[in-house]
Write a protein that holds these residues in place. Structure first.
Motif, mmCIF file in Angstrom:
data_model
loop_
_atom_site.group_PDB
_atom_site.id
_atom_site.type_symbol
_atom_site.label_atom_id
_atom_site.label_comp_id
_atom_site.label_asym_id
_atom_site.label_seq_id
_atom_site.Cartn_x
_atom_site.Cartn_y
_atom_site.Cartn_z
ATOM 1 N N THR A 1 -12.614 -21.876 -11.790
ATOM 2 C CA THR A 1 -13.794 -21.040 -11.533
ATOM 3 C C THR A 1 -14.817 -21.770 -10.666
ATOM 4 O O THR A 1 -16.021 -21.530 -10.764
ATOM 5 N N ASP B 1 -9.912 -16.777 -17.870
ATOM 6 C CA ASP B 1 -10.543 -17.966 -17.270
ATOM 7 C C ASP B 1 -12.056 -17.993 -17.471
ATOM 8 O O ASP B 1 -12.718 -18.940 -17.045
ATOM 9 N N PHE B 2 -12.603 -16.940 -18.108
ATOM 10 C CA PHE B 2 -14.052 -16.849 -18.308
ATOM 11 C C PHE B 2 -14.370 -16.612 -19.779
ATOM 12 O O PHE B 2 -13.583 -16.021 -20.512
ATOM 13 N N ASP C 1 -19.583 -13.001 -17.581
ATOM 14 C CA ASP C 1 -19.397 -14.192 -16.748
ATOM 15 C C ASP C 1 -18.478 -13.899 -15.564
ATOM 16 O O ASP C 1 -18.729 -14.341 -14.437
ATOM 17 N N LEU C 2 -17.413 -13.153 -15.830
ATOM 18 C CA LEU C 2 -16.487 -12.827 -14.748
ATOM 19 C C LEU C 2 -17.176 -11.958 -13.695
ATOM 20 O O LEU C 2 -17.045 -12.200 -12.488
ATOM 21 N N PHE D 1 -19.419 -13.900 -11.606
ATOM 22 C CA PHE D 1 -18.629 -14.706 -10.678
ATOM 23 C C PHE D 1 -18.195 -13.861 -9.479
ATOM 24 O O PHE D 1 -18.169 -14.343 -8.341
ATOM 25 N N TYR E 1 -9.019 -12.253 -10.133
ATOM 26 C CA TYR E 1 -9.506 -13.164 -11.175
ATOM 27 C C TYR E 1 -8.988 -12.709 -12.536
ATOM 28 O O TYR E 1 -8.764 -11.521 -12.769
#
Length: 691
Positions: A620, A648-649, A654-655, A658, A644
């Motif tokens: 990330t 991963d978040f 948060d994603l 991002f 994505y």
């Protein structure tokens, strides 16, 4: 509240086989909770409907093109014009007459000593200077200037005359809109009262919460009563159905406002000063010059004989002293005094004008902040809707209804701020020389002020297992509520699942969601891709799907490091077969590739594909992704979609944050989410966090 959670939890926990058993009678608590849930189902869509902003050109409908001349300028102009007409027809000539009676005249004749008993005179006087021909000329000149000034004042007062009309229309518009919002909120709260009261009596709903609900209902009713009373006195626009119409949100044209303000009041100041200078006394105003012609008739002292004759002459008068210089000095002093007063007033006006602009800016910032708050509440509502659709233990009807009430309150708060914006704008407009209300505004794109960028083009991976776990209705609604534009759908190999997935693709197409047939099988590297796709793609999808999406990942093989180039060559061969099939069937071709494919093959992949999904997984760090994807962006940035993973978040938020950062960094707007099941899990995690 625990019983409410328990009610929904039992639905999930009970063994599915129990559904075949004879249904048990519901107790009163269950019935009341179910009734609250039904109220939420009935009311949630109305509450979540966003504001519909009217187009920018609607602003001018608030200000009339023609207005009543409340300052009577037209009559003042007509008066001056008629006076000019009169003066032009007046050369200063006057008919005069005179009669004189002597009480004790001499008895001599008029010819003997000039004495007479009576004298009669009639004649014509011509006033040339003061109050005559020349004076009229200067007066006409002054009146013509007055007319020009009056017309300029009328032009500059146009916005002033429009101001009360604009404010009345703004008040009427927002009054009606607020009534619509409050009515919807009131109706929902009224429906809640009965089941809430029954739950309070059984102590399944805290009494303090019930009292707060009553207080909220009474507050809404009181507010609605006041607005309805006001609405009866004004002509208000009625919104259609549940749609909440709003005036456009505008920013001010700061670059032209000050110039228009200066123009309006500078003209007014110039008018005052010109009038003061024009009032200076000229010397001819003090001098009287009057030629005359008279007929004279005299009656002698005897009362018998008379004598008559004509006479002519000039009458001249001038005051001593003239004091013209002192009078003009006095006029100058008065002019300077007026100028000083006007400048002081102008400073005060300017200060007020600037305060109005500052207040508008402050209110606009408040409004935009509240747009974000409404967005957060709408997201909270969306999560609750998702929870209910999945029969989640996390759905609480009281919390859901409270969220709807919060949305209504937020909308009402925004409408009040919005109304104040227009009231301030009307006051600002009043102090300008503009003749159209919209001249002070410029359209405002809200997302430019709230940190939002262009709406994201989101796509999502949907694997065949999703159709085993979720209904088609839920899948469709979930995609729509998350604003997914494209679904990459795997139909799998199981016939029942494949049929359900195929039906889902058909239904998505009808809902306007673009679809791609997702194929993720690493064994495809060793197959004839053209023949495989001929067998894999259902005939009833050929006119529906946009294309084929290959998610083949040789980089996951254990021997990838030693056989990388062998696999890549097979991958390129696979793409060639897929490309030919897509061309023959008028499909597009998409692939998902990792960030670490050998650079020398990137251009070949991009040349054969319509879109390339870069799987930026496991990292990330934007700088890292930018470095790793440099070759791909150099090949063709317009074909890239960044993918994505939710895993991963920490959270869905948060994603999404991002993604916003990625839009700025990479200057693209296309992103893919991996995957549907992970997204629903992320939403449930958010619900737990907000519990």
């Amino acid at each position: 509240m625990n019983k409410i959670f328990l009610f929904w939890g039992l639905i999930l926990i009970l063994n599915p086989q129990l559904s075949a058993q004879k249904p048990q009678a519901k107790n009163s608590t269950d019935k009341n909770i179910e009734e609250l849930t039904l109220i939420w189902i009935a009311e949630n869509e109305k509450a979540s409907i966003p504001f519909k902003y009217l187009p920018f050109n609607f602003v001018d409908s608030l200000s009339p093109v023609r207005i009543t001349d409340t300052f009577a300028v037209q009559y003042a102009v007509a008066e001056k014009e008629k006076m000019i007409e009169i003066l032009k027809n007046d050369p200063g000539l006057r008919i005069s007459g005179n009669f004189t009676q002597n009480f004790q005249p001499a008895n001599d004749d008029f010819e003997v000593n000039g004495s007479y008993r009576r004298k009669y005179q009639a004649g014509i006087d011509w006033n040339i200077l003061n109050d005559g021909l020349i004076q009229n000329y200067y007066t006409i000149e002054a009146y013509e200037k007055d007319i020009a000034n009056l017309r300029l004042q009328y032009k500059n007062s146009f916005s002033t005359l429009q101001n009360p009309i604009i404010k009345k229309k703004v008040f009427a518009f927002f009054n009606s809109t607020q009534i619509d919002v409050l009515t919807q909120d009131r109706n929902m709260l009224m429906k809640m009262m009965s089941p809430a009261k029954l739950l309070e009596l059984t102590k399944d709903f805290p009494r303090d919460d019930y009292l707060r609900l009553m207080s909220r209902r009474d507050a809404v009713n009181s507010h609605l009563l006041v607005l309805t009373s006001q609405n009866q006195q004004i002509s208000a626009q009625k919104n259609k159905d549940s749609e909440i119409l709003c005036l456009p949100v505008c920013d001010l044209k700061y670059d032209v406002l000050e110039a228009s303000f200066e123009q309006k009041y500078k003209d007014s100041l110039n008018i005052s000063e010109r009038l003061s200078v024009g009032n200076q006394r000229k010397i001819i105003h003090e001098i009287s010059l009057r030629p005359f012609l008279r007929y004279n008739l005299y009656e002698s002292g005897t009362g018998i004989s008379t004598n008559s004759f004509f006479s002519t002459g000039v009458s001249f008068s001038i005051p001593i002293p003239l004091n013209t210089k002192r009078k003009n000095e006095l006029t100058q002093i008065r002019a300077l005094k007026l100028k000083s007063e006007n400048e002081t007033q102008q400073i005060s006006r300017k200060s007020h004008f600037e305060k109005l602009i500052f207040s508008y800016q402050d209110q606009l910032i408040r409004y935009l902040d509240n747009v974000g708050t409404l967005k957060d509440l709408t997201e909270k509502y969306r999560l609750q809707r998702t929870a209910l659709k999945t029969d989640s233990l996390l759905f609480n009807p009281f919390e859901g209804l409270k969220t709807l009430d919060d949305i209504y309150q937020q909308k009402l708060h925004m409408l009040l701020i919005h109304q104040e914006l227009y009231m301030l704008a009307a006051s600002i407009y009043r102090m300008t020389a503009f003749t159209r209300f919209s001249d002070i505004f410029k359209p405002l794109e809200i997302r430019n002020y709230t940190g939002e960028t262009e709406e994201t083009d989101l796509s999502i991976y949907i694997w065949s297992s999703v159709f085993r776990n979720y209904s088609l209705n839920f899948i469709e609604e979930y995609l729509i509520s998350n604003n997914i534009k494209t679904a990459m759908v795997s139909i799998g190999s199981n016939k029942a699942i494949s049929d359900k997935a195929t039906e889902s693709i058909i239904r998505m197409n009808k809902l306007g969601i673009n679809t791609q047939l997702l194929i993720g099988d690493n064994k495809l590297l060793d197959k004839d891709m053209y023949k495989y796709l001929e067998q894999k793609v259902p005939d009833n999808l050929k006119n529906i799907i946009f294309g084929i999406h290959l998610d083949v990942e040789p980089q996951t093989f254990d021997d990838w490091t030693t056989k990388k180039y062998i696999y890549i060559e097979k991958y390129i061969s696979m793409l060639k077969g897929a490309r030919k099939y897509c061309d023959d069937n008028h499909f597009e071709l998409y692939v998902s590739v990792p960030l670490h494919f050998p650079n020398e093959y990137i251009n070949q992949i991009f040349a054969m594909c319509d879109k390339v999904y870069l799987m930026a997984y496991e990292n990330t760090d934007l700088d890292f992704i930018k470095r790793k994807s440099a070759e791909e962006f150099a090949a063709d940035a317009n074909k890239i979609v960044l993918a994505y993973r939710f895993k991963d978040f920490k959270t869905k938020i948060d994603l999404y944050n991002f993604i916003d950062d990625s839009k700025t960094e990479f200057k693209i707007n296309r992103f893919a989410l991996h995957d549907f099941s992970s997204m629903t899990a992320a939403d449930k995690a958010l619900l737990k966090t907000n519990k």
